[in-house]
Motif scaffolding. Structure first.
Motif, mmCIF file in Angstrom:
data_model
loop_
_atom_site.group_PDB
_atom_site.id
_atom_site.type_symbol
_atom_site.label_atom_id
_atom_site.label_comp_id
_atom_site.label_asym_id
_atom_site.label_seq_id
_atom_site.Cartn_x
_atom_site.Cartn_y
_atom_site.Cartn_z
ATOM 1 N N ALA A 1 1.015 -1.292 -0.141
ATOM 2 C CA ALA A 1 0.085 0.081 -0.161
ATOM 3 C C ALA A 1 0.915 1.305 -0.094
ATOM 4 O O ALA A 1 0.588 2.223 -0.669
ATOM 5 C CB ALA A 1 -0.931 0.059 1.285
ATOM 6 N N ALA A 2 1.916 1.439 0.801
ATOM 7 C CA ALA A 2 2.812 2.450 0.878
ATOM 8 C C ALA A 2 3.358 2.648 -0.518
ATOM 9 O O ALA A 2 3.710 3.714 -1.132
ATOM 10 C CB ALA A 2 3.733 2.250 1.798
ATOM 11 N N ALA A 3 3.901 1.582 -1.147
ATOM 12 C CA ALA A 3 4.464 1.695 -2.515
ATOM 13 C C ALA A 3 3.535 2.413 -3.664
ATOM 14 O O ALA A 3 3.762 3.049 -4.497
ATOM 15 C CB ALA A 3 4.956 0.147 -3.051
ATOM 16 N N VAL A 4 2.202 1.636 -3.518
ATOM 17 C CA VAL A 4 1.238 2.223 -4.615
ATOM 18 C C VAL A 4 1.040 3.697 -4.214
ATOM 19 O O VAL A 4 0.837 4.552 -5.131
ATOM 20 C CB VAL A 4 -0.001 1.218 -4.363
ATOM 21 C CG1 VAL A 4 -1.381 2.181 -5.144
ATOM 22 C CG2 VAL A 4 0.138 0.075 -4.886
ATOM 23 N N ALA A 5 0.772 4.097 -2.907
ATOM 24 C CA ALA A 5 0.636 5.469 -2.454
ATOM 25 C C ALA A 5 1.971 6.401 -3.036
ATOM 26 O O ALA A 5 1.587 7.619 -3.323
ATOM 27 C CB ALA A 5 0.596 5.677 -1.144
ATOM 28 N N PHE A 6 3.104 5.952 -3.080
ATOM 29 C CA PHE A 6 4.201 6.669 -3.390
ATOM 30 C C PHE A 6 3.981 6.917 -4.993
ATOM 31 O O PHE A 6 4.423 7.684 -5.377
ATOM 32 C CB PHE A 6 5.247 6.076 -3.089
ATOM 33 C CG PHE A 6 6.575 6.793 -3.520
ATOM 34 C CD1 PHE A 6 6.972 7.972 -2.973
ATOM 35 C CD2 PHE A 6 7.180 6.042 -4.668
ATOM 36 C CE1 PHE A 6 8.220 8.488 -3.725
ATOM 37 C CE2 PHE A 6 8.271 6.667 -5.444
ATOM 38 C CZ PHE A 6 8.877 7.884 -4.665
ATOM 39 N N VAL A 7 3.626 5.666 -5.690
ATOM 40 C CA VAL A 7 3.845 5.730 -7.144
ATOM 41 C C VAL A 7 2.556 6.759 -7.809
ATOM 42 O O VAL A 7 2.778 7.606 -8.468
ATOM 43 C CB VAL A 7 3.366 4.222 -7.709
ATOM 44 C CG1 VAL A 7 2.945 4.395 -9.167
ATOM 45 C CG2 VAL A 7 4.781 3.630 -7.679
ATOM 46 N N VAL A 8 1.281 6.816 -6.843
ATOM 47 C CA VAL A 8 0.353 7.888 -7.209
ATOM 48 C C VAL A 8 0.588 9.012 -6.918
ATOM 49 O O VAL A 8 0.535 10.047 -7.686
ATOM 50 C CB VAL A 8 -0.952 7.208 -6.364
ATOM 51 C CG1 VAL A 8 -1.886 8.382 -6.519
ATOM 52 C CG2 VAL A 8 -1.569 6.169 -6.710
ATOM 53 N N TRP A 9 1.249 9.381 -5.851
ATOM 54 C CA TRP A 9 1.813 10.688 -5.470
ATOM 55 C C TRP A 9 2.949 11.134 -6.599
ATOM 56 O O TRP A 9 2.788 12.355 -6.939
ATOM 57 C CB TRP A 9 2.325 10.762 -4.115
ATOM 58 C CG TRP A 9 3.165 11.878 -3.771
ATOM 59 C CD1 TRP A 9 2.385 13.171 -3.442
ATOM 60 C CD2 TRP A 9 4.528 12.000 -3.683
ATOM 61 N NE1 TRP A 9 3.461 14.114 -3.113
ATOM 62 C CE2 TRP A 9 4.845 13.431 -3.695
ATOM 63 C CE3 TRP A 9 5.302 11.530 -4.299
ATOM 64 C CZ2 TRP A 9 6.203 14.325 -3.549
ATOM 65 C CZ3 TRP A 9 6.976 12.004 -4.202
ATOM 66 C CH2 TRP A 9 6.876 13.266 -3.930
ATOM 67 N N ALA A 10 3.642 10.163 -7.045
ATOM 68 C CA ALA A 10 4.859 10.794 -7.770
ATOM 69 C C ALA A 10 4.122 11.067 -9.177
ATOM 70 O O ALA A 10 4.824 11.952 -10.006
ATOM 71 C CB ALA A 10 5.823 9.440 -7.724
ATOM 72 N N THR A 11 3.384 10.288 -9.506
ATOM 73 C CA THR A 11 2.559 10.520 -10.953
ATOM 74 C C THR A 11 1.929 11.765 -10.881
ATOM 75 O O THR A 11 1.650 12.444 -11.950
ATOM 76 C CB THR A 11 1.893 9.476 -11.312
ATOM 77 O OG1 THR A 11 0.920 8.985 -10.522
ATOM 78 C CG2 THR A 11 2.700 8.072 -11.561
ATOM 79 N N THR A 12 1.005 12.319 -9.639
ATOM 80 C CA THR A 12 0.288 13.359 -9.584
ATOM 81 C C THR A 12 1.368 14.711 -9.520
ATOM 82 O O THR A 12 1.038 15.641 -9.834
ATOM 83 C CB THR A 12 -0.897 13.158 -8.940
ATOM 84 O OG1 THR A 12 -0.152 12.987 -7.521
ATOM 85 C CG2 THR A 12 -1.579 12.053 -9.159
ATOM 86 N N ALA A 13 2.094 14.631 -8.337
ATOM 87 C CA ALA A 13 2.857 15.710 -7.995
ATOM 88 C C ALA A 13 4.088 15.815 -9.007
ATOM 89 O O ALA A 13 4.570 16.849 -9.239
ATOM 90 C CB ALA A 13 3.491 15.412 -6.698
ATOM 91 N N ARG A 14 4.520 14.987 -9.565
ATOM 92 C CA ARG A 14 5.832 15.048 -10.546
ATOM 93 C C ARG A 14 6.861 15.833 -9.977
ATOM 94 O O ARG A 14 7.279 16.897 -10.307
ATOM 95 C CB ARG A 14 5.422 15.608 -11.988
ATOM 96 C CG ARG A 14 4.532 14.552 -12.558
ATOM 97 C CD ARG A 14 3.946 14.951 -14.058
ATOM 98 N NE ARG A 14 4.485 16.310 -14.350
ATOM 99 C CZ ARG A 14 4.260 16.889 -15.561
ATOM 100 N NH1 ARG A 14 3.810 16.207 -16.329
ATOM 101 N NH2 ARG A 14 4.747 18.094 -15.993
ATOM 102 N N PRO A 15 7.527 15.399 -8.696
ATOM 103 C CA PRO A 15 8.510 16.178 -7.986
ATOM 104 C C PRO A 15 9.753 16.311 -9.080
ATOM 105 O O PRO A 15 10.610 17.085 -8.430
ATOM 106 C CB PRO A 15 8.776 15.459 -7.097
ATOM 107 C CG PRO A 15 8.399 13.730 -7.199
ATOM 108 C CD PRO A 15 7.316 13.917 -8.252
ATOM 109 N N TRP A 16 9.960 15.398 -10.187
ATOM 110 C CA TRP A 16 11.160 15.774 -10.843
ATOM 111 C C TRP A 16 11.417 16.888 -11.771
ATOM 112 O O TRP A 16 12.063 17.267 -12.424
ATOM 113 C CB TRP A 16 11.453 14.380 -11.674
ATOM 114 C CG TRP A 16 10.326 13.875 -12.571
ATOM 115 C CD1 TRP A 16 10.123 14.255 -13.702
ATOM 116 C CD2 TRP A 16 9.219 13.199 -11.921
ATOM 117 N NE1 TRP A 16 9.119 13.883 -14.188
ATOM 118 C CE2 TRP A 16 8.433 12.888 -13.354
ATOM 119 C CE3 TRP A 16 8.833 12.333 -10.806
ATOM 120 C CZ2 TRP A 16 7.257 12.102 -13.049
ATOM 121 C CZ3 TRP A 16 7.942 11.489 -10.891
ATOM 122 C CH2 TRP A 16 7.061 11.403 -12.056
#
Length: 82
Positions: free
Chosen positions: A53-68
């Motif tokens: 669940a933490a990995a899925v939450a991180f992937v969802v956050w990374a795709t929406t926030a695009r921190p790179w």
């Protein structure tokens, strides 16, 4: 206690008859051991589920926030046509 006294005490203990074990102790120990194994299995599965669940939450956050991606500049307008 010196070495000889220790050895003599150990020999006396080993020569004694073992204390009697209650007859229902084995069933109780098997029941408790099974419960401990089930609890360990459940805990392991919950930890794996939490990690997933933490990995899925991180992937969802990374795709929406695009921190790179660098955020657009808001202090000066971009220069064009130079």
């Amino acid at each position: 206690m010196n070495q000889r006294e220790r050895e003599a005490a150990v020999r006396r203990i080993l020569e004694q008859a073992p204390p009697p074990v209650p007859p229902d102790l084995y069933a109780d120990v098997v029941r408790r051991g099974g419960r401990m194994l089930r609890r360990g299995t459940v805990a392991r599965r919950l930890l794996w589920l939490l990690l997933f669940a933490a990995a899925v939450a991180f992937v969802v956050w990374a795709t929406t926030a695009r921190p790179w991606v660098e955020p657009p500049s808001e202090t000066t307008p971009p220069l064009r046509g130079w």
